[in-house]
Write a protein that holds these residues in place. Structure first.
Motif, mmCIF file in Angstrom:
data_model
loop_
_atom_site.group_PDB
_atom_site.id
_atom_site.type_symbol
_atom_site.label_atom_id
_atom_site.label_comp_id
_atom_site.label_asym_id
_atom_site.label_seq_id
_atom_site.Cartn_x
_atom_site.Cartn_y
_atom_site.Cartn_z
ATOM 1 N N ALA A 38 0.847 -1.198 0.000
ATOM 2 C CA ALA A 38 0.000 0.000 0.000
ATOM 3 C C ALA A 38 0.885 1.251 0.000
ATOM 4 O O ALA A 38 1.942 1.270 0.642
ATOM 5 C CB ALA A 38 -0.899 0.012 1.229
ATOM 6 N N PRO A 39 0.477 2.295 -0.746
ATOM 7 C CA PRO A 39 1.271 3.526 -0.774
ATOM 8 C C PRO A 39 1.566 4.083 0.612
ATOM 9 O O PRO A 39 2.658 4.595 0.862
ATOM 10 C CB PRO A 39 0.399 4.489 -1.593
ATOM 11 N N GLU A 40 0.599 3.985 1.523
ATOM 12 C CA GLU A 40 0.816 4.485 2.877
ATOM 13 C C GLU A 40 1.950 3.733 3.569
ATOM 14 O O GLU A 40 2.755 4.335 4.288
ATOM 15 C CB GLU A 40 -0.465 4.354 3.703
ATOM 16 N N SER A 41 2.018 2.424 3.339
ATOM 17 C CA SER A 41 3.088 1.628 3.950
ATOM 18 C C SER A 41 4.440 2.009 3.372
ATOM 19 O O SER A 41 5.442 2.083 4.102
ATOM 20 C CB SER A 41 2.822 0.138 3.721
ATOM 21 N N MET A 42 4.480 2.255 2.062
ATOM 22 C CA MET A 42 5.733 2.642 1.441
ATOM 23 C C MET A 42 6.196 4.008 1.937
ATOM 24 O O MET A 42 7.392 4.222 2.190
ATOM 25 C CB MET A 42 5.586 2.632 -0.090
ATOM 26 N N VAL A 72 11.136 12.290 -4.121
ATOM 27 C CA VAL A 72 10.862 10.855 -4.086
ATOM 28 C C VAL A 72 9.418 10.607 -3.664
ATOM 29 O O VAL A 72 8.704 9.793 -4.272
ATOM 30 C CB VAL A 72 11.833 10.141 -3.121
ATOM 31 N N LEU A 73 8.960 11.318 -2.655
ATOM 32 C CA LEU A 73 7.587 11.140 -2.171
ATOM 33 C C LEU A 73 6.569 11.503 -3.245
ATOM 34 O O LEU A 73 5.494 10.894 -3.320
ATOM 35 C CB LEU A 73 7.361 11.977 -0.912
ATOM 36 N N GLU A 74 6.887 12.471 -4.090
ATOM 37 C CA GLU A 74 5.976 12.839 -5.178
ATOM 38 C C GLU A 74 5.763 11.677 -6.134
ATOM 39 O O GLU A 74 4.665 11.497 -6.681
ATOM 40 C CB GLU A 74 6.532 14.040 -5.948
ATOM 41 N N THR A 75 6.804 10.871 -6.360
ATOM 42 C CA THR A 75 6.672 9.760 -7.314
ATOM 43 C C THR A 75 5.720 8.685 -6.826
ATOM 44 O O THR A 75 5.207 7.899 -7.627
ATOM 45 C CB THR A 75 8.050 9.110 -7.596
ATOM 46 N N LEU A 76 5.479 8.619 -5.523
ATOM 47 C CA LEU A 76 4.560 7.608 -5.005
ATOM 48 C C LEU A 76 3.133 7.845 -5.460
ATOM 49 O O LEU A 76 2.289 6.939 -5.386
ATOM 50 C CB LEU A 76 4.617 7.586 -3.476
ATOM 51 N N ASP A 77 2.854 9.048 -5.925
ATOM 52 C CA ASP A 77 1.505 9.366 -6.407
ATOM 53 C C ASP A 77 1.368 9.162 -7.917
ATOM 54 O O ASP A 77 0.303 9.399 -8.484
ATOM 55 C CB ASP A 77 1.156 10.821 -6.057
ATOM 56 N N ASN A 78 2.466 8.736 -8.557
ATOM 57 C CA ASN A 78 2.428 8.535 -10.008
ATOM 58 C C ASN A 78 1.541 7.348 -10.371
ATOM 59 O O ASN A 78 1.426 6.380 -9.621
ATOM 60 C CB ASN A 78 3.837 8.284 -10.563
#
Length: 359
Positions: A38-42, A72-78
């Motif tokens: 899950a994105p939150e876990s990452m 880096v955190l922005e890429t998690l929303d890609n």
């Protein structure tokens, strides 16, 4: 060109570019994420790591680290392409900024690194795990020639045998019919070989599997030229169920993985043999670095147990010199000698002799 072959070619280019990247005073973050999480876990996992390493940088570099972390955190929303199982992100802020996000078809365990240079070894492993090969599924009437990437068909070509039966008794005698049938079958087999050769050449494949009724598989194998016959890594004596090739694809993946493993074992054993007889092989960090630098190395054999810093230096040099890389696991000889070795093109004493003559 389909998406997965493009992704593989892009991965090779990215690895080469990252290996040649120049050092900078600004910290560079190399982050590997698993998209099955899950994105939150990452975000949480990455945040914990970032908090623990931030203080290791001097005050002037902490802001640069924070800027890179935000990118880096922005890429998690890609949104990632279909089939993405993990992705790698490389970010550097400052005077020589870098932002590179790479979707990967192979799964990679999450890991995070910060330093002067990117960490590329996980990409090397991902490239090796990118299961790509060609399978020819043969029947009497047709041959489906498929490129398989990560268990899914990424390109399909069809060779179809011409229909002759309607001309029997109308235009041809039975003898003429059978002569024409044999000739058409020969042309059909040649067409299959040409399609396979073209596909493997265009895509750079080294593995070919043959499937279908043993009679038709045997005919195709016999018609393959030597350079293609040498790339056959398995046969599956199973005919397709109508247009459903799923069971054959599944078996072909198992056969491919087994062949890849056997090749890896053979390369490591080859290095063992060369070391035993004092031939074209070296082990140890210093000897391997020398072979990579002087151009005598033909293949780098590196253990997963090698220290990260040394491993990165080795695979970076091998990539820059376009030397193939074999990753091995828990090999006693390699691990006892520092976790790395090289198969050689020629003996290193020959290199020394040439350099002395040039001096």
């Amino acid at each position: 060109m389909s998406e997965k072959p493009q992704r593989m070619q892009a991965l090779r280019r990215h690895i080469a570019a990252l290996a040649s990247l120049k050092e900078s005073d600004s910290p560079l973050i190399s982050a590997y994420f698993d998209t099955t999480e899950a994105p939150e876990s990452m975000r949480l996992l990455f945040g914990i790591w970032a908090s623990s390493v931030r203080s290791s940088f001097c005050r002037g570099h902490q802001q640069l680290f924070d800027d890179a972390k935000a990118k880096v955190l922005e890429t998690l929303d890609n949104g990632w392409p279909p089939g993405t199982r993990s992705f790698a992100v490389f970010v550097r802020a400052g005077e020589t900024p870098l932002t590179l996000a790479i979707p990967l078809g192979a799964r990679i365990d999450p890991s995070f690194h910060a330093g002067e240079l990117p960490v590329i070894f996980p990409l090397i492993q991902a490239k090796d795990r990118f299961n790509r090969y060609v399978i020819a599924i043969c029947t009497e009437e047709s041959a489906r020639i498929l490129e398989v990437s990560l268990g899914a068909v990424s390109e399909e070509l069809l060779a179809k045998s011409p229909e002759l039966r309607e001309r029997l008794g109308r235009e041809w005698t039975r003898e003429h019919y059978h002569h024409q049938k044999r000739e058409r079958h020969r042309r059909f087999v040649r067409e299959k070989v040409d399609i396979i050769a073209d596909l493997m050449s265009r895509r750079g494949h080294n593995h070919l599997l043959l499937a279908g009724h043993p009679r038709y598989v045997s005919r195709l194998r016999e018609a393959l030229p030597k350079h293609l016959a040498a790339r056959v890594v398995g046969e599956i004596p199973k005919s397709p169920n109508g247009q459903d090739d799923s069971s054959i694809i599944e078996e072909s993946l198992d056969a491919f993985i087994a062949a890849e493993y056997d090749e890896s074992v053979a390369n490591v054993e080859r290095l063992h043999q060369e070391i035993r007889r004092g031939g074209l092989g070296v082990v140890g960090i210093e000897a391997s670095l020398r072979a990579l630098r002087d151009g005598s190395a033909d293949m780098l054999v590196v253990s997963e147990n090698l220290a990260d810093e040394d491993r990165e230096a080795m695979v970076r040099l091998a990539t820059l010199h376009d030397i193939s890389i074999e990753v091995c696991e828990d090999d006693p000889l390699i691990d006892d000698y520092g976790g790395v070795g090289c198969l050689l093109r020629f003996r290193q004493d020959f290199v020394s002799q040439v350099l002395e003559e040039m001096a």
